[in-house]
Design a protein around this motif. Structure first.
Motif, PDB file in Angstrom:
ATOM      1  N   ASN A  27      76.314   7.888  43.849  1.00  0.00           N
ATOM      2  CA  ASN A  27      75.441   7.452  44.940  1.00  0.00           C
ATOM      3  C   ASN A  27      74.460   6.401  44.410  1.00  0.00           C
ATOM      4  O   ASN A  27      74.443   6.096  43.219  1.00  0.00           O
ATOM      5  CB  ASN A  27      74.728   8.655  45.588  1.00  0.00           C
ATOM      6  CG  ASN A  27      73.853   9.405  44.614  1.00  0.00           C
ATOM      7  OD1 ASN A  27      73.161   8.825  43.782  1.00  0.00           O
ATOM      8  ND2 ASN A  27      73.881  10.735  44.710  1.00  0.00           N
ATOM      9  N   GLN A  76      72.244   7.535  41.490  1.00  0.00           N
ATOM     10  CA  GLN A  76      72.951   7.579  40.212  1.00  0.00           C
ATOM     11  C   GLN A  76      73.182   6.165  39.674  1.00  0.00           C
ATOM     12  O   GLN A  76      73.082   5.931  38.465  1.00  0.00           O
ATOM     13  CB  GLN A  76      74.272   8.329  40.368  1.00  0.00           C
ATOM     14  CG  GLN A  76      74.076   9.805  40.646  1.00  0.00           C
ATOM     15  CD  GLN A  76      75.331  10.468  41.171  1.00  0.00           C
ATOM     16  OE1 GLN A  76      76.086   9.877  41.940  1.00  0.00           O
ATOM     17  NE2 GLN A  76      75.546  11.714  40.766  1.00  0.00           N
ATOM     18  N   PHE A 122      72.262  15.266  38.533  1.00  0.00           N
ATOM     19  CA  PHE A 122      72.908  14.770  39.753  1.00  0.00           C
ATOM     20  C   PHE A 122      74.395  15.124  39.760  1.00  0.00           C
ATOM     21  O   PHE A 122      74.930  15.583  40.764  1.00  0.00           O
ATOM     22  CB  PHE A 122      72.763  13.248  39.869  1.00  0.00           C
ATOM     23  CG  PHE A 122      71.579  12.797  40.658  1.00  0.00           C
ATOM     24  CD1 PHE A 122      71.515  12.984  42.032  1.00  0.00           C
ATOM     25  CD2 PHE A 122      70.526  12.155  40.032  1.00  0.00           C
ATOM     26  CE1 PHE A 122      70.430  12.534  42.768  1.00  0.00           C
ATOM     27  CE2 PHE A 122      69.444  11.706  40.749  1.00  0.00           C
ATOM     28  CZ  PHE A 122      69.387  11.900  42.122  1.00  0.00           C
ATOM     29  N   ASP A 129      76.230  17.571  42.383  1.00  0.00           N
ATOM     30  CA  ASP A 129      77.368  17.091  43.177  1.00  0.00           C
ATOM     31  C   ASP A 129      78.570  18.015  43.010  1.00  0.00           C
ATOM     32  O   ASP A 129      79.271  18.311  43.972  1.00  0.00           O
ATOM     33  CB  ASP A 129      77.763  15.665  42.776  1.00  0.00           C
ATOM     34  CG  ASP A 129      76.819  14.623  43.336  1.00  0.00           C
ATOM     35  OD1 ASP A 129      75.986  14.957  44.201  1.00  0.00           O
ATOM     36  OD2 ASP A 129      76.929  13.441  42.897  1.00  0.00           O
ATOM     37  N   GLU A 130      78.832  18.454  41.793  1.00  0.00           N
ATOM     38  CA  GLU A 130      79.969  19.340  41.525  1.00  0.00           C
ATOM     39  C   GLU A 130      79.767  20.698  42.189  1.00  0.00           C
ATOM     40  O   GLU A 130      80.700  21.273  42.763  1.00  0.00           O
ATOM     41  CB  GLU A 130      80.157  19.495  40.007  1.00  0.00           C
ATOM     42  CG  GLU A 130      81.430  20.200  39.623  1.00  0.00           C
ATOM     43  CD  GLU A 130      82.700  19.430  40.023  1.00  0.00           C
ATOM     44  OE1 GLU A 130      83.767  20.079  40.063  1.00  0.00           O
ATOM     45  OE2 GLU A 130      82.641  18.223  40.272  1.00  0.00           O
ATOM     46  N   ARG A 136      80.391  20.203  45.822  1.00  0.00           N
ATOM     47  CA  ARG A 136      81.828  20.021  46.068  1.00  0.00           C
ATOM     48  C   ARG A 136      82.570  21.358  46.026  1.00  0.00           C
ATOM     49  O   ARG A 136      83.412  21.646  46.878  1.00  0.00           O
ATOM     50  CB  ARG A 136      82.420  19.071  45.025  1.00  0.00           C
ATOM     51  CG  ARG A 136      83.857  18.666  45.324  1.00  0.00           C
ATOM     52  CD  ARG A 136      84.460  17.850  44.218  1.00  0.00           C
ATOM     53  NE  ARG A 136      84.623  18.586  42.975  1.00  0.00           N
ATOM     54  CZ  ARG A 136      85.586  19.489  42.736  1.00  0.00           C
ATOM     55  NH1 ARG A 136      86.468  19.771  43.671  1.00  0.00           N
ATOM     56  NH2 ARG A 136      85.675  20.109  41.583  1.00  0.00           N
TER      57      ARG A 136
END
Length: 166
Positions: free
Chosen positions: A115, A118, A154, A158-159, A162
């Motif tokens: 993003n 990042q 970050f 995110d992981e 997800r």
């Protein structure tokens, strides 16, 4: 800014190797600066950029000069057509060459989407790494380490998101 710093790291004795290193150091500098945007916009990284740029940089340089000549000689139709033909062939060759490199195994690392935050953090990391290498000051090192830890946070977040969505 980065190219001279990378370039001066090695001074090859042979002319041809020297020219290859010059192109390679330009490629590395350009890739360092554009990689975060490549991840942000395209989600990928060209793994063979050094090999590709050994051909692409000189060929596109010639194409740029031919384009300038095309403008200069626009009133001399035969010469203009010859320049346009040469330029078209060079650009077509570069496109074919890049497409060929893309067929190599592992040519591109894909699906590395980041993003905007990042992306900015990657630029912070690059900037403060360079600053720390030049000045060796504690504040630059502290910001560098903080930026690296933050970008890892970050990626971990995110992981987790997800995995939770799946």
């Amino acid at each position: 800014y980065l190219h001279p710093k990378i370039y001066k790291r090695w001074s090859p004795p042979m002319w041809l190797v020297h020219k290859g290193w010059e192109l390679t150091s330009v490629s590395i500098a350009a890739q360092l600066v554009t990689a975060p945007l490549g991840f942000l916009v395209f989600g990928q990284f060209p793994n063979y950029f050094i090999i590709a740029n050994l051909i692409v940089i000189p060929a596109t340089t010639i194409a740029i000069y031919l384009t300038i000549l095309q403008v200069i000689f626009k009133d001399i139709l035969l010469l203009e057509k010859l320049i346009i033909f040469c330029n078209t062939e060079i650009i077509a060759f570069v496109n074919r060459f890049v497409r060929y490199i893309e067929t190599w195994p592992g040519a591109v690392t894909k699906d590395v989407f980041i993003n905007i935050y990042q992306c900015l953090l990657l630029y912070f990391i690059l900037f403060f790494f360079i600053r720390w290498k030049e000045k060796k000051d504690f504040n630059s090192l502290l910001i560098l380490i903080s930026s690296v830890l933050l970008i890892y946070a970050f990626f971990i977040a995110d992981e987790i998101i997800r995995i939770a969505v799946v």
